[in-house]
Write a protein that holds these residues in place. Structure first.
Motif, PDB file in Angstrom:
ATOM      1  N   GLY A   6       0.812  -1.214   0.000  1.00 52.08           N
ATOM      2  CA  GLY A   6       0.000   0.000   0.000  1.00 52.08           C
ATOM      3  C   GLY A   6       0.850   1.270   0.000  1.00 52.08           C
ATOM      4  N   ARG A   7       0.243   2.352  -0.496  1.00 51.67           N
ATOM      5  CA  ARG A   7       0.927   3.651  -0.533  1.00 51.67           C
ATOM      6  C   ARG A   7       0.231   4.576   0.449  1.00 51.67           C
ATOM      7  NH1 ARG A   7      -0.378   5.829  -5.075  1.00 51.67           N
ATOM      8  NH2 ARG A   7       1.225   7.456  -4.985  1.00 51.67           N
ATOM      9  N   LEU A   8       1.010   5.157   1.348  1.00 57.37           N
ATOM     10  CA  LEU A   8       0.451   6.010   2.392  1.00 57.37           C
ATOM     11  C   LEU A   8      -0.318   7.187   1.801  1.00 57.37           C
ATOM     12  CD1 LEU A   8       0.136   6.693   5.356  1.00 57.37           C
ATOM     13  CD2 LEU A   8       2.371   7.827   5.289  1.00 57.37           C
ATOM     14  N   GLU A   9       0.211   7.775   0.736  1.00 52.51           N
ATOM     15  CA  GLU A   9      -0.458   8.930   0.123  1.00 52.51           C
ATOM     16  C   GLU A   9      -1.856   8.556  -0.356  1.00 52.51           C
ATOM     17  OE1 GLU A   9       2.503   7.783  -0.679  1.00 52.51           O
ATOM     18  OE2 GLU A   9       3.814   9.341   0.192  1.00 52.51           O
ATOM     19  N   GLU A  10      -1.988   7.354  -0.920  1.00 50.02           N
ATOM     20  CA  GLU A  10      -3.284   6.905  -1.408  1.00 50.02           C
ATOM     21  C   GLU A  10      -4.245   6.679  -0.256  1.00 50.02           C
ATOM     22  OE1 GLU A  10      -6.052   5.595  -4.425  1.00 50.02           O
ATOM     23  OE2 GLU A  10      -4.325   6.936  -4.303  1.00 50.02           O
ATOM     24  N   VAL A  11      -3.743   6.093   0.832  1.00 51.58           N
ATOM     25  CA  VAL A  11      -4.592   5.835   1.994  1.00 51.58           C
ATOM     26  C   VAL A  11      -5.039   7.151   2.627  1.00 51.58           C
ATOM     27  CG1 VAL A  11      -4.642   4.852   4.314  1.00 51.58           C
ATOM     28  CG2 VAL A  11      -3.608   3.572   2.435  1.00 51.58           C
ATOM     29  N   LYS A  12      -4.155   8.114   2.681  1.00 51.42           N
ATOM     30  CA  LYS A  12      -4.535   9.436   3.200  1.00 51.42           C
ATOM     31  C   LYS A  12      -5.656  10.034   2.365  1.00 51.42           C
ATOM     32  CE  LYS A  12      -0.076  10.918   5.180  1.00 51.42           C
ATOM     33  NZ  LYS A  12       1.021  11.910   5.038  1.00 51.42           N
ATOM     34  N   ARG A  13      -5.536   9.907   1.051  1.00 56.34           N
ATOM     35  CA  ARG A  13      -6.557  10.464   0.166  1.00 56.34           C
ATOM     36  C   ARG A  13      -7.906   9.774   0.388  1.00 56.34           C
ATOM     37  NH1 ARG A  13      -9.306   9.319  -4.020  1.00 56.34           N
ATOM     38  NH2 ARG A  13      -8.325   7.256  -4.333  1.00 56.34           N
ATOM     39  N   ILE A  14      -7.873   8.444   0.468  1.00 56.95           N
ATOM     40  CA  ILE A  14      -9.117   7.684   0.664  1.00 56.95           C
ATOM     41  C   ILE A  14      -9.743   8.015   2.012  1.00 56.95           C
ATOM     42  CG2 ILE A  14     -10.088   5.366   0.918  1.00 56.95           C
ATOM     43  CD1 ILE A  14      -7.866   4.392  -0.985  1.00 56.95           C
ATOM     44  N   GLU A  15      -8.915   8.082   3.036  1.00 56.68           N
ATOM     45  CA  GLU A  15      -9.445   8.356   4.365  1.00 56.68           C
ATOM     46  C   GLU A  15     -10.084   9.730   4.443  1.00 56.68           C
ATOM     47  OE1 GLU A  15      -7.328   8.857   8.551  1.00 56.68           O
ATOM     48  OE2 GLU A  15      -7.407   6.759   7.960  1.00 56.68           O
TER      49      GLU A  15
END
Length: 387
Positions: free
Chosen positions: A357-366
């Motif tokens: 997983g990519r942290l930037e993507e998870v931040k965006r989704i969250e």
């Protein structure tokens, strides 16, 4: 031969400062008494001497039951006599007659604590002669390296003679290291992780996340039965069990797409809610059953992401364990047969979950969710039971 006492040995407690040592010894005695009572083993008392604890009991199960107490390294049913060397030799000879068969070998393992008119070596030699004489018609042999039987003689304020050593679980006394929230799913790993932290002295607050429509009743029952099995290792200590409704959180996430991150988001939300429970309970950390690389949510990439914004200690006692090692422990503690009972796996797991997983993507989704609102909703629907 009658055994009226059990000698209990501990490990790490003995290297603590005098004040801490006494505190832990008292706690260990309390836990021993609770374990004996819980298992219906009669006893007249539990006493402390420096380096040893003694249980006065004639129940043949006593040593085995005591060995399940966290902090106990080993336990032995012992025969008790005075410190006169003739009495000690007589008891050793009686034990030799009970256990040494035709042509078998034996060894005396002797030690003393205190000042006596004989050394440990002299105890071993004199008792060895007495045992040999008592069974000479059976053609015994002395073998100090790998005997068929060992007879142990320990001289303290009294003398203790024994031949059996029951290995204990070791660790620290339960209740000596504060409280932890333990995430327990009912699978093989999480109960073992909780048990290992109990073994290090932590009282646990079990938390089960019920996935609702994404699991079934058997899944919930399995988790609760695993928690009850853990409770058997903690007599005298209450379990406050939290059952958290987690299905709505999963449904909301899946409904918005990005399903490959479902497992990462699921674990992250568990942590968010578990932290709030830990704060309510004054707990010091969160315990998980994660083992590095075992499943998609436990890769190093995803573990880092799941911990994002979690400002609270998280413990992974199984992080470096192989699955075979975890299974062996589960069998030992009694949770394995529960954990492998038929139950649905989580039906929210995507066909192709994100492994890196990519942290930037998870931040965006969250950012698309009201995370605090989801946590509040889970907490509001949580059921609490006492064991």
């Amino acid at each position: 031969m009658e055994y009226g006492h059990v000698m209990v040995r501990y490990g790490e407690i003995g290297i603590k400062s005098e004040q801490v040592r006494r505190k832990y010894e008292r706690l260990l005695v309390k836990n021993i008494e609770a374990m004996l009572s819980e298992n219906g083993v009669g006893f007249n008392g539990v006493s402390r001497e420096r380096g040893r604890i003694f249980v006065e009991s004639r129940d043949a199960r006593a040593a085995e039951v005591v060995s399940r107490v966290f902090g106990v390294v080993s336990a032995s049913p012992v025969a008790v006599t005075g410190t006169d060397i003739k009495e000690v030799c007589g008891m050793a000879a009686e034990m030799g007659r009970d256990i040494i068969g035709e042509g078998q070998s034996f060894a005396i393992r002797a030690r003393r604590a205190g000042e006596y008119p004989y050394t440990s070596q002299e105890i071993g030699r004199i008792c060895g002669d007495a045992v040999f004489e008592a069974v000479k018609d059976r053609n015994p042999r002395v073998d100090l390296k790998s005997p068929d039987h060992e007879i142990f003689v320990e001289v303290r304020d009294r003398s203790y003679v024994f031949s059996e050593v029951v290995k204990g679980v070791g660790g620290m006394p339960l209740g000596s290291q504060g409280r932890m929230v333990a995430l327990v799913s009912g699978g093989i790993d999480s109960p073992v992780a909780a048990w290992l932290m109990m073994r290090r002295g932590c009282n646990i607050i079990p938390v089960f996340f019920n996935n609702g429509e994404f699991s079934d009743k058997a899944y919930t029952e399995r988790a609760m039965d695993a928690i009850k099995k853990l409770k058997e290792w903690a007599p005298g200590h209450n379990f406050k069990v939290y059952e958290v409704p987690h299905g709505d959180t999963l449904r909301e996430f899946i409904g918005r797409g990005n399903v490959k991150y479902t497992c990462v988001f699921c674990k992250h939300m568990m942590y968010r809610t578990a932290v709030e429970i830990a704060k309510r309970e004054g707990a010091h950390g969160i315990i998980t059953g994660s083992s590095l690389g075992q499943v998609a949510s436990q890769t190093s990439d995803n573990l880092m992401i799941e911990h994002y914004m979690i400002d609270f200690p998280i413990y992974h006692p199984l992080i470096g364990f192989d699955k075979d090692e975890i299974v062996a422990l589960a069998r030992r503690i009694g949770t394995y047969d529960i954990s492998v009972r038929p139950a649905s796996c989580c039906r929210a797991v995507p066909a192709h979950p994100s492994i890196h997983g990519r942290l930037e993507e998870v931040k965006r989704i969250e950012g698309e969710f009201d995370v605090d609102g989801l946590v509040e909703k889970e907490l509001a629907g949580t059921a609490v039971t006492m064991l």
